[in-house]
Scaffold this active site. Structure first.
Site, PDB file in Angstrom:
ATOM      1  N   GLU A  55       0.831  -1.220   0.000  1.00 32.35           N
ATOM      2  CA  GLU A  55       0.000   0.000   0.000  1.00 32.35           C
ATOM      3  C   GLU A  55       0.864   1.270   0.000  1.00 32.35           C
ATOM      4  O   GLU A  55       0.724   2.154   0.858  1.00 32.35           O
ATOM      5  CB  GLU A  55      -0.923  -0.016   1.210  1.00 32.35           C
ATOM      6  CG  GLU A  55      -1.866  -1.206   1.190  1.00 32.35           C
ATOM      7  CD  GLU A  55      -2.951  -1.113   2.248  1.00 32.35           C
ATOM      8  OE1 GLU A  55      -2.695  -0.578   3.337  1.00 32.35           O
ATOM      9  OE2 GLU A  55      -4.080  -1.571   1.964  1.00 32.35           O
ATOM     10  N   GLU A 115      -5.871  -8.145  -1.119  1.00 29.31           N
ATOM     11  CA  GLU A 115      -6.576  -7.911   0.149  1.00 29.31           C
ATOM     12  C   GLU A 115      -8.034  -7.555  -0.141  1.00 29.31           C
ATOM     13  O   GLU A 115      -8.285  -6.625  -0.905  1.00 29.31           O
ATOM     14  CB  GLU A 115      -5.960  -6.766   0.964  1.00 29.31           C
ATOM     15  CG  GLU A 115      -4.612  -7.075   1.546  1.00 29.31           C
ATOM     16  CD  GLU A 115      -4.080  -5.941   2.399  1.00 29.31           C
ATOM     17  OE1 GLU A 115      -4.881  -5.170   2.973  1.00 29.31           O
ATOM     18  OE2 GLU A 115      -2.834  -5.784   2.465  1.00 29.31           O
TER      19      GLU A 115
HETATM   20  C1  BGP Z   1      -4.602  -2.738   4.980  1.00 30.03           C
HETATM   21  C2  BGP Z   1      -3.295  -3.405   5.369  1.00 30.03           C
HETATM   22  C3  BGP Z   1      -3.439  -4.710   6.060  1.00 30.03           C
HETATM   23  C4  BGP Z   1      -4.720  -4.890   6.863  1.00 30.03           C
HETATM   24  C5  BGP Z   1      -5.923  -4.185   6.249  1.00 30.03           C
HETATM   25  C6  BGP Z   1      -7.151  -4.189   7.136  1.00 30.03           C
HETATM   26  O1  BGP Z   1      -4.382  -1.381   4.903  1.00 30.03           O
HETATM   27  O2  BGP Z   1      -2.493  -3.648   4.214  1.00 30.03           O
HETATM   28  O3  BGP Z   1      -2.277  -4.825   6.847  1.00 30.03           O
HETATM   29  O4  BGP Z   1      -4.541  -4.579   8.176  1.00 30.03           O
HETATM   30  O5  BGP Z   1      -5.620  -2.869   5.937  1.00 30.03           O
HETATM   31  O6  BGP Z   1      -7.105  -3.091   7.996  1.00 30.03           O
HETATM   32  P1  BGP Z   1      -7.357  -3.284   9.544  1.00 30.03           P
HETATM   33  O7  BGP Z   1      -6.438  -4.375   9.956  1.00 30.03           O
HETATM   34  O8  BGP Z   1      -7.049  -1.965  10.172  1.00 30.03           O
HETATM   35  O9  BGP Z   1      -8.819  -3.660   9.676  1.00 30.03           O
END
Ligand code: BGP
Length: 463
Positions: free
Chosen positions: A174, A362
């Protein structure tokens, strides 16, 4: 006609700092994730580790010691691929050493061998918010050009070690989050100026190109991608100002993939730099490297969409955007709008812009799971979220989008990046651990476990 191509890669994704734990075991040095009081994306970090404080990443869900059990569960669901990151500071504890830490290299050998034993392709992120802490404390993170050398040494080490085992790589997780969370994304101070952020980005773009060059030289059969947070953003109204500002917002996000996928700074960025008095320090062959070694595919995370109204804070990525309310969409318990159609929209947008393969690395539903007295976990909202997004992904493929695969974020409950919580669960597999770090860490199957197993077994026909 089948919804998904024959070799579509189904799987799941985690990150070392959110799953492994063993933060200081077998020679691993501390990373920036190990000094953050909430989730790495929360930005509330300490300068040094407070021994009296519980840091979520220190134990996480102990994947480091329990990976065999977890990989067996992924294999039971039929995973064809599994995304995780290599914790850079397991390999180079400070980040600037010449020689790697053999125990760290050996751990990932064991993990990749376990995955391959079940026919599961590793999909490896080289830097997922886990820069070695010393590179922040002593070098200032990616604002320092020296990190290009240290990062490419790390890349060359792992490419050489794991060639023959790993065919899918990606560089920075990201990277467009550099604007919202420069500490997590580039080990740059949270209050960094735009000059510092874009100078750090330039160093990361050069490092990305060098990693691509090394990967193709060392592992010719490999694919190496860049990775962005690309949920989408809608204008609040059809007022020209809303439309124009939303377009600008999207451009600021896609700036990162433009550079890494197209191999050049987009023409419009000259005005961005001019208007913000940004002057990038470059070496003579930087731009030629970026042009010669673009990324092979675009990996991205998609969770939701947000709405932007002219004049509101320009949230470059939509990762953290609160935005305006969207009356057409329901929200998760954490306020994330659920927008499956938006995934199809984003896939078509990216396919048109880059005309290269896409990889949805993701997508997930973070929710609160209740364990019933009989131990069952009836996570029907997660199933419904996944079902809708998979169907829209199928539509995107029918639209002509070349999508390599789909790795559900957090197939096993792990630490939330944004909050440091365990309560925000994504998994098809439940982990007995609460927000205070208490629990047995025992794993158990949720209702969604068997549902996702069917999806994979039918290659997306049974959804
Ligand atoms: C993205 C990241 C992941 C993951 C996801 C979900 O930005 O790449 O690492 O964490 O977010 O977010 P969260 O874990 O805050 O729900």
């Amino acid at each position: 006609m089948a919804r998904f191509p024959q070799h579509f890669l189904w799987g799941g994704a985690i990150a070392a700092n959110q799953a492994e734990g063993a933060w200081n075991v077998d020679g691993k040095g501390p990373s920036i994730a190990d000094v953050v009081r909430g989730g790495i994306a929360s930005g509330q970090h300490d300068a040094v580790i407070d021994p009296n404080h519980y840091y979520p990443s220190h134990e996480a869900v102990d994947f480091y010691h329990r990976y065999k059990e977890d990989v067996a569960l992924f294999a039971e669901m039929g995973f064809q691929c599994f995304r995780t990151s290599i914790a850079w500071s397991r390999i180079f504890p400070r980040g600037d050493e010449q020689a790697p830490n053999e125990a760290g290299l050996a751990f990932y050998d064991r993990l990749f061998d376990e995955l391959l034993k079940y026919g599961i392709e590793p999909v490896i992120t080289l830097s997922h918010y886990e820069t070695p802490l010393a590179l922040y404390q002593e070098y200032g993170g990616w604002t320092n050009r020296a990190l290009i050398t240290h990062f490419t040494r790390y890349c060359e080490t792992v490419f050489r070690r794991y060639r023959g085992k790993v065919k899918y790589w990606m560089t920075f997780n990201e990277l467009n989050n550099m604007n919202r969370m420069p500490f997590a994304t580039g080990a740059v101070d949270a209050d960094a100026s735009l000059q510092e952020i874009y100078q750090a980005n330039h160093h990361q773009f050069v490092a990305n190109a060098l990693a691509n060059k090394l990967c193709h030289e060392i592992i010719p059969e490999a694919q190496i991608g860049c990775m962005l947070s690309l949920s989408t953003v809608y204008p609040a109204t059809c007022h020209p100002d809303d439309i124009f500002e939303t377009q600008q917002l999207r451009r600021r996000s896609l700036f990162y993939s433009d550079v890494m996928m197209n191999g050049e700074y987009p023409a419009w960025s000259a005005r961005l730099f001019r208007d913000n008095n940004i002057t990038l320090a470059m070496e003579p062959d930087d731009l030629e490297l970026i042009a010669r070694y673009p990324s092979d595919y675009l990996g991205f995370s998609y969770y939701r969409s947000v709405v932007h109204k002219a004049g509101a804070q320009m949230q470059i990525d939509t990762g953290g955007a609160k935005g305006e309310d969207n009356p057409w969409l329901k929200k998760t318990a954490w306020g994330w709008p659920v927008d499956p159609k938006g995934l199809r929209t984003v896939c078509n947008e990216l396919a048109d812009r880059y005309r290269k393969p896409l990889f949805i690395v993701e997508n997930g539903y973070g929710g609160v799971d209740e364990v019933a007295p009989d131990g069952t976990i009836d996570d029907v909202e997660r199933i419904e979220y996944a079902r809708q997004h998979i169907l829209e992904m199928a539509e995107a493929i029918a639209d002509g989008c070349d999508i390599i695969g789909y790795t559900w974020w957090g197939p096993i409950d792990i630490i939330s990046a944004g909050t440091g919580e365990m309560k925000k669960r994504y998994g098809f597999i439940y982990v007995d651990k609460d927000n205070d770090g208490k629990g047995t860490l025992a794993r158990s199957r949720k209702r969604s476990f068997d549902w996702y197993k069917q999806v994979i077994a039918s290659n997306g026909e049974v959804v």
